[in-house]
Write a protein that holds these residues in place. Structure first.
Motif, PDB file in Angstrom:
ATOM      1  N   ALA A  76       0.735  -1.110  -0.293  1.00  0.00           N
ATOM      2  CA  ALA A  76       0.005   0.553   0.436  1.00  0.00           C
ATOM      3  C   ALA A  76       0.892   1.385   0.112  1.00  0.00           C
ATOM      4  O   ALA A  76       2.161   1.387   0.546  1.00  0.00           O
ATOM      5  CB  ALA A  76      -0.806  -0.263   1.314  1.00  0.00           C
ATOM      6  N   CYS A  77       0.274   2.251  -0.655  1.00  0.00           N
ATOM      7  CA  CYS A  77       0.837   3.460  -0.492  1.00  0.00           C
ATOM      8  C   CYS A  77      -0.011   4.459  -0.355  1.00  0.00           C
ATOM      9  O   CYS A  77      -1.460   4.330   0.111  1.00  0.00           O
ATOM     10  CB  CYS A  77       1.234   4.337  -1.610  1.00  0.00           C
ATOM     11  SG  CYS A  77       2.066   3.192  -2.814  1.00  0.00           S
ATOM     12  N   VAL A  78       0.666   5.310   1.227  1.00  0.00           N
ATOM     13  CA  VAL A  78      -0.143   6.310   2.122  1.00  0.00           C
ATOM     14  C   VAL A  78      -0.324   7.994   1.245  1.00  0.00           C
ATOM     15  O   VAL A  78       1.086   8.341   0.758  1.00  0.00           O
ATOM     16  CB  VAL A  78      -0.235   6.018   3.033  1.00  0.00           C
ATOM     17  CG1 VAL A  78      -0.897   7.854   4.033  1.00  0.00           C
ATOM     18  CG2 VAL A  78      -0.096   5.343   4.133  1.00  0.00           C
ATOM     19  N   SER A  79      -0.792   8.741  -0.005  1.00  0.00           N
ATOM     20  CA  SER A  79      -1.188   9.673  -0.023  1.00  0.00           C
ATOM     21  C   SER A  79      -1.795  10.784   0.876  1.00  0.00           C
ATOM     22  O   SER A  79      -2.658  10.671   1.441  1.00  0.00           O
ATOM     23  CB  SER A  79      -1.397   9.611  -1.897  1.00  0.00           C
ATOM     24  OG  SER A  79      -1.568  10.983  -2.358  1.00  0.00           O
ATOM     25  N   GLY A  80      -0.850  11.709   1.131  1.00  0.00           N
ATOM     26  CA  GLY A  80      -1.239  12.855   1.686  1.00  0.00           C
ATOM     27  C   GLY A  80      -0.685  14.691   0.989  1.00  0.00           C
ATOM     28  O   GLY A  80      -0.354  14.468   0.109  1.00  0.00           O
TER      29      GLY A  80
END
Length: 630
Positions: free
Chosen positions: A373-377
């Motif tokens: 997974a990637c976390v985008s913010g």
């Protein structure tokens, strides 16, 4: 009280305590990986490691070295460096000395660097190299509190005539002094950490801001201690994970990842060189990674442009596969929401399997092959791009937070993630939506206030702890938050219609593979317009396939009728899916991309709208020539 509540409410008083606990718990386990350049220019980087025990030794020596320099609890030590393992070790060294870290982007100019150093009263500057040292040296007469500059790069720690004696020293020398201090006072660092209070200042992060001078956000130890425990309780990361950390550590999004890691104990590979991301991914093979939307947009646009350059047949396959990915992402997420199983109809599954062999598998391999997974913010991700990656098996978990809330207030919950939302609040964080739609937050991650600016603090922080984010959003019945826009960025046309420019801009990024940035205008006007900045590498590749533009200088390419016709087609495609009052009636292509150097982007790649509007005011005026503002 639930186990989660208990773990969070009984958190230790400081993130420095958590670091010591991690070192004691798993001293032999790998903590950090970092690149060392090869022996020649053509040689690949070699990746080295620190165990938690080795990292602890360096952190203790840095902490003791700062104490030996005379730094006292809650005094500020600034760090001006790119993302590298030394940044993290120096930060924990500062915290374990009882001092507080002031973060400075290496791209910050001399004037603003001096302003931050002065406003924060920083006693010591830890500078990455000669370039960062030069900024402090140029403004030394304006910085009476700055007693030392510690230079990370040993070869750059060179004093010049006029420097006070001992003003410049290397990080290696600081560590030697700290080691000597510990020989005489072996328990000094542990005693300092044990004495830390939860309300003691840990970090002073200056918001890059889109207008005015930056404000110092005061984040105490308790913010990071809470974040570490709350991130661990989400279950999104575990001890076996490998994180690839390249985000700027001067930014709160990068900084919070270092807190979560020490609680969980997984490996982090650290390298802030943006131009090395594509090269590093297959080497690091991360299981998770955090990024800003611009990175995913660039990857998507790069894949689309490459497919288009490969000929009509190849581009047609990509377009088909992209459509299948979006449909698959939407269907599986919707089914998971309703049934708890990410299923899809048989026909769609069959198409997806073919598209996976042709397109998606190669894309996942480019990310290292192990990415869970990637976390985008930091900014909104265009939903169509999110659904594309979702369907391709690269799951982007959007999150939300601000510098003032220690970055991670919301995050999507693993398999139950929903593209287009920023997920649910972290355990221990409260949220409510004000009557005007503004998102209000309360919890242990909220700042103490703005450094030396009580009036500014009072504007956003209520007496009962509710923080006004300035963002507009909606909460679903089951607690998922959707950000619709910045409160101050909503456009109201002269016809009385409200438009969220970020929504329109995000949709354009999803349909046009050549866009880098787009700004929609229309406040108090009777129609909307746009300034469009294109991605130079993608556009050059396209131009090489055009007989009339092949081998032409970029300034000719960007100004050509062919490029205008190309972008006009994508604007028409965008408009076909918008409400009438949202449509882009006119646009102008900018002669170059927006960048940090011209002051048009913040270091975290957010667009500074006022700066762009001033710089290209003549183009905006040209589009509205003959019309009147309301």
């Amino acid at each position: 009280m639930s186990d989660t509540q208990s773990l969070i409410e009984n958190r230790p008083p400081s993130v420095a305590t958590l670091f010591l606990e991690r070192v004691a718990a798993t001293p032999a386990a790998e903590a950090y990986r970092y690149p060392v350049p090869g022996a020649t220019a053509d040689a690949p980087d070699e990746w080295h490691s620190y165990s938690w025990g080795e990292a602890g030794e360096r952190v203790f020596a840095i902490a003791a070295g700062l104490t030996a320099l005379g730094v006292r609890p809650e005094e500020r030590v600034a760090v001006a460096s790119g993302t590298r393992v030394d940044w993290i070790l120096c930060d924990f060294g500062v915290l374990c000395s009882g001092a507080a870290t002031t973060t400075i982007y290496p791209s910050t100019n001399t004037e603003e660097t001096a302003y931050i150093l002065a406003d924060s009263d920083s006693r010591v500057l830890i500078a990455e190299d000669a370039a960062q040292l030069a900024k402090a040296r140029e403004k030394r007469s304006e910085l009476p509190h700055l007693s030392h500059v510690v230079v990370i790069e040993q070869a750059d720690a060179v004093a010049e005539p006029g420097d006070p004696e001992g003003w410049v020293l290397s990080l290696d020398e600081l560590i030697r002094r700290g080691t000597a201090h510990l020989e005489e006072h072996p328990d000094s660092v542990k005693d300092t950490v044990e004495a830390l209070r939860s309300d003691q200042l840990a970090t002073l992060i200056y918001t890059s801001g889109t207008t005015g001078k930056p404000k110092g956000v005061r984040l105490p130890h308790d913010c990071w201690s809470y974040m570490a425990k709350a991130i661990a309780q989400t279950g999104l990361v575990g001890p076996e994970d490998v994180q690839y950390l390249w985000l700027p550590l001067a930014h709160v999004f990068g900084k919070v990842l270092t807190s979560g890691q020490i609680e969980v104990g997984h490996v982090t590979a650290v390298d802030g060189r943006i131009d090395k991301i594509i090269e590093n991914l297959p080497v690091v093979q991360p299981t998770y990674m955090a990024a800003v939307p611009r990175i995913f947009e660039k990857v998507y646009n790069g894949v689309a442009a490459k497919a288009k350059a490969g000929g009509a047949a190849k581009y047609k396959i990509f377009q088909w596969a992209a459509g299948v990915a979006r449909e698959y992402g939407k269907v599986t997420q919707d089914n998971y929401r309703r049934t708890g199983t990410a299923s899809a109809p048989a026909g769609l599954k069959a198409k997806h399997a073919v598209a996976d062999r042709l397109v998606y598998a190669k894309l996942r391999e480019a990310f290292g092959g192990n990415l869970r997974a990637c976390v985008s913010g930091s900014a909104a991700l265009a939903p169509d791009i999110g659904y594309f990656f979702s369907g391709a098996g690269i799951h982007i978990l959007e999150g939300y937070g601000l510098t003032e809330s220690s970055a991670a207030s919301f995050v999507n919950p693993g398999e139950a993630y929903r593209t287009g939302t920023v997920g649910k609040p972290l355990p221990g964080t409260e949220v409510r939506i004000a009557d005007d739609g503004e998102i209000l937050l309360r919890g242990p991650g909220i700042m103490q206030g703005y450094h030396g600016l009580p009036e500014k603090t009072a504007e956003v922080l209520e007496d009962d702890g509710w923080f006004h984010t300035g963002d507009i959003g909606e909460l679903s019945d089951d607690g998922y938050l959707r950000i619709t826009d910045r409160k101050k960025d909503l456009i109201k046309t002269s016809g009385g219609k409200y438009i969220a420019p970020a929504e329109v801009e995000g949709q354009f990024k999803a349909v046009c593979p050549y866009v880098s940035n787009i700004l929609v205008h229309g406040a108090d006007r009777n129609f909307c317009t746009a300034l469009i900045a294109l991605d130079e590498p993608s556009l050059r590749d396209w131009a090489q396939e055009q007989e009339t533009l092949k081998d032409k200088p970029y300034e000719e390419i960007i100004a050509s009728d062919e490029v205008r016709e190309l972008i006009d087609g994508y604007v028409e495609q965008l408009n076909s899916g918008l409400q009438r009052w949202q449509t882009i009636k006119k646009f102008r292509i900018l002669p170059r991309d927006l960048d940090v150097e011209h002051g048009e982007l913040t270091p975290s790649l957010k667009v500074k709208r006022p700066v762009v509007e001033r710089e290209f005011k003549h183009l905006i005026d040209e589009m509205y020539e003959g019309t009147r503002a309301a």
